[in-house]
Design a protein around this motif. Structure first.
Motif, PDB file in Angstrom:
ATOM      1  N   CYS A 109     -64.217 -19.232   9.388  1.00 55.98           N
ATOM      2  CA  CYS A 109     -65.637 -19.478   9.645  1.00 55.98           C
ATOM      3  C   CYS A 109     -65.891 -20.960   9.911  1.00 55.98           C
ATOM      4  CB  CYS A 109     -66.502 -18.961   8.500  1.00 55.98           C
ATOM      5  SG  CYS A 109     -66.591 -17.148   8.504  1.00 55.98           S
ATOM      6  N   CYS A 116     -67.641 -12.897   6.135  1.00 50.70           N
ATOM      7  CA  CYS A 116     -67.484 -13.499   7.462  1.00 50.70           C
ATOM      8  C   CYS A 116     -68.444 -12.880   8.473  1.00 50.70           C
ATOM      9  CB  CYS A 116     -66.048 -13.349   7.935  1.00 50.70           C
ATOM     10  SG  CYS A 116     -64.891 -14.204   6.853  1.00 50.70           S
ATOM     11  N   HIS A 162     -69.504 -20.234   1.241  1.00 48.89           N
ATOM     12  CA  HIS A 162     -68.537 -19.431   1.996  1.00 48.89           C
ATOM     13  C   HIS A 162     -67.610 -20.330   2.821  1.00 48.89           C
ATOM     14  CE1 HIS A 162     -66.826 -16.009   4.067  1.00 48.89           C
ATOM     15  NE2 HIS A 162     -66.998 -16.660   5.199  1.00 48.89           N
ATOM     16  N   CYS A 191     -63.423 -20.631   3.498  1.00 48.63           N
ATOM     17  CA  CYS A 191     -63.074 -19.775   4.642  1.00 48.63           C
ATOM     18  C   CYS A 191     -62.818 -20.624   5.876  1.00 48.63           C
ATOM     19  CB  CYS A 191     -64.174 -18.757   4.922  1.00 48.63           C
ATOM     20  SG  CYS A 191     -63.733 -17.671   6.297  1.00 48.63           S
TER      21      CYS A 191
END
Ligand SMILES: [Zn+2]
Ligand SMILES: [Zn+2]
Length: 299
Positions: free
Chosen positions: A36, A3, A29, A33
């Motif tokens: 994010c 992150c 990612h 996530c």
């Protein structure tokens, strides 16, 4: 990628300045996530707002006096008969200058519009269906759009001002006389909000109120000093159920997020940014769904 890495390159990502491999790392990612993804949505919205502010700013506008002068000049040149060949040539030269200026301004306006639109869209390398669909692609069911107007009205006339025609009743009374779903709705909503926002979430009031003939279980919360309404109402159209929280329109400086669950439509209305209102809806949606099914079992 973690992150922290992402937060450092989020702006380069939005400007499409990253290497292809890094872009792929980012997408991988973001797929798992949520924090994010929310950061990305906030940053994208902020950039769009900044660009919008520049386009709307006074210095980007055509001076109205200038516009009037151009129009009058054009009119007089067309209406007044040319007195001589030289005069006519002069008039055409003037006209050409005006036309070039107008085309230039139009092209400039078009180009700034286009860049504002692009700012809202994800960079080209991003498969938008994996992350957050650009605004407008998410289809809000028609009945939620319709109810959202009453939700905005109730937030304005009940939470922000006290202009209801009928006095609200307590959730306890509404649970006894109307619908068991009212009992403890405020508690379950507040528990979910406090878990995420801590002491930034404060209950202002909770009741059962009616506006435009529509009844709402209404919880008013101060969230980081912004007044936020959570509104629950019985759905008439039960076919389109279990929609995940989504942005649900805006009204002057207010934004709404909505979802439906177990035959009820739920709205979050606030003067926060759309992404923040959506975040609140995401925060409570699980607790609200559990509350509704619990109330149905008890009934
Ligand atoms: Zn992350
Ligand atoms: Zn109310």
């Amino acid at each position: 990628m973690n992150c922290r890495d992402f937060s450092e390159i989020v702006d380069s990502y939005l400007s499409n300045e990253l290497l292809v491999e890094t872009n792929h790392d980012v997408i991988r990612h973001l797929e798992h996530c949520r924090d994010c993804r929310e950061l990305l949505a906030e940053r994208r919205e902020l950039r769009a707002r900044l660009k919008g502010a520049v386009v709307r700013a006074d210095y980007s506008q055509i001076d109205p006096a200038f516009a009037v002068r151009v129009r009058d000049e054009l009119r007089s040149k067309f209406e007044r008969p040319a007195r001589s060949f030289a005069g006519m040539r002069l008039a055409f030269a003037g006209l050409a200058v005006v036309i070039i200026a107008v085309i230039g301004i139009a092209l400039y306006v078009l180009s700034t519009r286009k860049s504002t639109e692009q700012a809202v869209l994800p960079p080209e390398a991003t498969p938008s269906n994996v992350i957050i669909p650009p605004e407008g692609t998410q289809v809000v069911p028609a009945f939620l759009v319709e109810v959202s107007r009453d939700a905005f009205d109730d937030h304005k006339n009940c939470a922000l001002a006290h202009k209801l025609k009928e006095r609200p009743i307590s959730l306890e009374k509404a649970a006894r006389t109307v619908d068991a779903v009212n009992l403890g709705f405020d508690r379950d909503v507040m528990d979910a909000l406090r878990e995420r926002f801590g002491n930034d979430a404060k209950l202002i009031k909770a009741h059962y109120c009616v506006i435009n003939g529509r009844y709402f279980t209404h919880v008013v919360v101060a969230l980081a000093n912004r007044t936020t309404s959570v509104l629950l109402t019985k759905q008439t159209d039960a076919e389109r159920d279990s929609a995940d929280p989504m942005p649900c329109g805006s009204d002057t400086n207010l934004s709404a997020a909505c979802f439906s669950s177990g035959g009820y439509a739920v709205f979050v209305v606030s003067d926060s940014l759309e992404s923040e209102t959506l975040q609140v809806a995401n925060t409570i949606s699980g607790a609200v769904a559990r509350h509704i099914s619990k109330a149905k079992v008890a009934a």
